[in-house]
Design an enzyme around this catalytic site. Sequence first.
Site, mmCIF file in Angstrom:
data_model
loop_
_atom_site.group_PDB
_atom_site.id
_atom_site.type_symbol
_atom_site.label_atom_id
_atom_site.label_comp_id
_atom_site.label_asym_id
_atom_site.label_seq_id
_atom_site.Cartn_x
_atom_site.Cartn_y
_atom_site.Cartn_z
ATOM 1 N N LYS A 80 67.590 27.516 68.278
ATOM 2 C CA LYS A 80 66.615 27.369 69.375
ATOM 3 C C LYS A 80 66.762 25.983 70.030
ATOM 4 O O LYS A 80 66.864 25.865 71.236
ATOM 5 C CB LYS A 80 65.177 27.542 68.849
ATOM 6 C CG LYS A 80 64.946 28.844 68.104
ATOM 7 C CD LYS A 80 63.510 28.988 67.616
ATOM 8 C CE LYS A 80 63.093 28.013 66.536
ATOM 9 N NZ LYS A 80 63.799 28.189 65.234
ATOM 10 N N ARG A 131 65.853 15.554 58.888
ATOM 11 C CA ARG A 131 64.422 15.871 58.834
ATOM 12 C C ARG A 131 63.985 16.037 57.389
ATOM 13 O O ARG A 131 64.744 16.553 56.575
ATOM 14 C CB ARG A 131 64.153 17.169 59.614
ATOM 15 C CG ARG A 131 63.894 16.923 61.082
ATOM 16 C CD ARG A 131 63.915 18.162 61.920
ATOM 17 N NE ARG A 131 63.170 19.309 61.406
ATOM 18 C CZ ARG A 131 63.051 20.462 62.047
ATOM 19 N NH1 ARG A 131 63.621 20.608 63.243
ATOM 20 N NH2 ARG A 131 62.375 21.455 61.533
HETATM 21 P P1 AP5 Z 1 68.979 24.083 65.740
HETATM 22 O O1 AP5 Z 1 69.320 24.481 67.140
HETATM 23 O O2 AP5 Z 1 68.506 22.685 65.534
HETATM 24 O O3 AP5 Z 1 68.013 25.162 65.086
HETATM 25 P P2 AP5 Z 1 66.512 25.558 65.433
HETATM 26 O O4 AP5 Z 1 66.476 27.018 65.640
HETATM 27 O O5 AP5 Z 1 65.968 24.693 66.530
HETATM 28 O O6 AP5 Z 1 65.864 25.230 64.029
HETATM 29 P P3 AP5 Z 1 64.580 24.390 63.609
HETATM 30 O O7 AP5 Z 1 64.785 24.063 62.159
HETATM 31 O O8 AP5 Z 1 64.329 23.221 64.509
HETATM 32 O O9 AP5 Z 1 63.490 25.445 63.772
HETATM 33 P P4 AP5 Z 1 62.152 25.535 63.059
HETATM 34 O O10 AP5 Z 1 61.560 26.642 63.821
HETATM 35 O O11 AP5 Z 1 62.197 25.667 61.603
HETATM 36 O O12 AP5 Z 1 61.544 24.054 63.263
HETATM 37 P P5 AP5 Z 1 60.485 23.461 64.291
HETATM 38 O O13 AP5 Z 1 60.881 22.083 64.581
HETATM 39 O O14 AP5 Z 1 60.221 24.384 65.409
HETATM 40 O O15 AP5 Z 1 70.291 24.339 64.838
HETATM 41 C C1 AP5 Z 1 70.309 23.991 63.472
HETATM 42 C C2 AP5 Z 1 71.686 23.401 63.112
HETATM 43 O O16 AP5 Z 1 72.686 24.385 63.279
HETATM 44 C C3 AP5 Z 1 72.086 22.226 63.998
HETATM 45 O O17 AP5 Z 1 72.697 21.244 63.199
HETATM 46 C C4 AP5 Z 1 73.063 22.819 65.002
HETATM 47 O O18 AP5 Z 1 74.059 21.878 65.395
HETATM 48 C C5 AP5 Z 1 73.677 23.981 64.239
HETATM 49 N N1 AP5 Z 1 73.915 25.159 65.092
HETATM 50 C C6 AP5 Z 1 73.104 25.638 66.080
HETATM 51 N N2 AP5 Z 1 73.655 26.739 66.628
HETATM 52 C C7 AP5 Z 1 74.817 26.974 65.957
HETATM 53 C C8 AP5 Z 1 75.830 27.984 66.052
HETATM 54 N N3 AP5 Z 1 75.743 28.965 66.967
HETATM 55 N N4 AP5 Z 1 76.883 27.903 65.180
HETATM 56 C C9 AP5 Z 1 76.972 26.894 64.271
HETATM 57 N N5 AP5 Z 1 76.046 25.908 64.146
HETATM 58 C C10 AP5 Z 1 74.980 25.955 64.970
HETATM 59 O O19 AP5 Z 1 59.150 23.474 63.390
HETATM 60 C C11 AP5 Z 1 59.011 22.623 62.256
HETATM 61 C C12 AP5 Z 1 57.661 22.875 61.601
HETATM 62 O O20 AP5 Z 1 56.595 22.547 62.516
HETATM 63 C C13 AP5 Z 1 57.367 24.316 61.190
HETATM 64 O O21 AP5 Z 1 57.918 24.617 59.912
HETATM 65 C C14 AP5 Z 1 55.821 24.334 61.186
HETATM 66 O O22 AP5 Z 1 55.299 23.748 60.030
HETATM 67 C C15 AP5 Z 1 55.481 23.429 62.363
HETATM 68 N N6 AP5 Z 1 55.293 24.195 63.620
HETATM 69 C C16 AP5 Z 1 56.112 24.141 64.716
HETATM 70 N N7 AP5 Z 1 55.683 24.982 65.672
HETATM 71 C C17 AP5 Z 1 54.570 25.578 65.184
HETATM 72 C C18 AP5 Z 1 53.691 26.566 65.691
HETATM 73 N N8 AP5 Z 1 53.872 27.117 66.906
HETATM 74 N N9 AP5 Z 1 52.658 26.976 64.912
HETATM 75 C C19 AP5 Z 1 52.449 26.444 63.699
HETATM 76 N N10 AP5 Z 1 53.258 25.509 63.147
HETATM 77 C C20 AP5 Z 1 54.311 25.070 63.882
#
Ligand code: AP5
Length: 274
Positions: A55, A203
Site C-alpha cells: 500500500k 519500525r
Molecule cells: P509497503 O508498501 O511498505 O507495505 P504496506 O502495505 O504499506 O504495509 P504496512 O506494514 O505499512 O501496512 P500496515 O497496514 O500494517 O501498517 P500501517 O502503517 O497502515 O511494503 C512493505 C515492504 O515490501 C517494503 O520494504 C517494500 O519495499 C516491499 N515491497 C512492496 N511491494 C513489493 C513488491 N511488489 N515486491 C517486493 N517487495 C515489495 O498501520 C500500522 C498500525 O497503525 C496498525 O497495525 C494499527 O495498529 C494502526 N492503524 C493504522 N490505521 C488504522 C486504522 N484505520 N484503524 C485502526 N488502527 C490503525
Amino acid sequence: MAPITDSQIDDLKDLVHKLEARVHDLEHRLESGETKPSLVESMRLILIGPPGAGKGTQAPRIKDRYCICHLATGDMLRAQVAKKTPLGREAKKIMDQGGLVSDDIMINMIKNELDTNRECENGFILDGFPRTVAQAEGLDSMLQAESKPLKHAIELQIDDGLLVSRITGRLIHPASGRSYHKVFNPPKETMKDDVTGEPLIQRTDDNAETLKKRLSTYHEQTAPVVGYYKTRGIWAGIDASQDPEHVWKSILGVFGDSKTTSSSSGILSKIGLR
Ligand code: AP5
C-alpha cells in the site's frame, strides 16, 4: 546572508513536490487529450491489503500521477507517537501489539484531513483506512454528505507467507515516509535515505512476532471490509505478489488508465528538471 534553515529547505522541497504533481497532472491531460480533469476529479479511492502488501509503495505513485492527497493512517499515528502526544502514547502500545486504534478516533482523524487539507480537493487515496466495517460506514456517511462517493476500493491480494520477508526487511525514512527494502529495494547507501542521506530505521512493529498479530487482526477485522465494497460494486482485486512495476500497471488498469508517462518525453524533462 543568513544561513539557510532546515525548515526553509523543507518548504522548498514541498514547493518542488507540488510543482511536480501539477506538471504530472498537466502531462496526463495533454496525453489523454482531456480538456477537463475528469479522471482526476473522480479519483477517490482506498487501498486495502495486509501489512506489507505494498500500500505504502504504490500510494505515492497514485498521488503523484493524479495530483490527489495520500492519507496514510499508520503514518498519521506514527507522527503522534513521535510528538509524544497522549494519543501517540496510547497508539504506540496498540500498534506494537498489532491491534487497532479505536474507530471513532480514526474516523475523526480522516474527516478532519478531508475537511481541511487543500491537497485533497482533487481527490484522495486512503492507505490503511478503513480497517473495519464501522470505519467503512463512517467514511461512506461523510462522503455522502458531500455527494462525493468513493470510486475505487482496490484490494492488494497476497499470501501471508510472502509478507514475513517484506516486513522484516523494510527500512523507513521517518521524515518523508519513504520506504526501502534490504533486498527488494535497497537504498543506494546502506541504511541512508537516497534523497536526504538521513538514517533509515526499522519500525518497532516490523518484527515476525508482531506481524503474526497484525495479520490475524487483518483477517478478523479488515477482511470483512472487502466484502463491504464488493456489494457496492467498486471493489477490484490485484495480485500484489508481482513485482512493484506490474502491481502499478494493474492499478492503472483498474482506473482505465493504460497510458504510461514516459519520463523522457514529459514536460519536466523538456524544461530540464528530470
Ligand atoms: P509497503 O508498501 O511498505 O507495505 P504496506 O502495505 O504499506 O504495509 P504496512 O506494514 O505499512 O501496512 P500496515 O497496514 O500494517 O501498517 P500501517 O502503517 O497502515 O511494503 C512493505 C515492504 O515490501 C517494503 O520494504 C517494500 O519495499 C516491499 N515491497 C512492496 N511491494 C513489493 C513488491 N511488489 N515486491 C517486493 N517487495 C515489495 O498501520 C500500522 C498500525 O497503525 C496498525 O497495525 C494499527 O495498529 C494502526 N492503524 C493504522 N490505521 C488504522 C486504522 N484505520 N484503524 C485502526 N488502527 C490503525
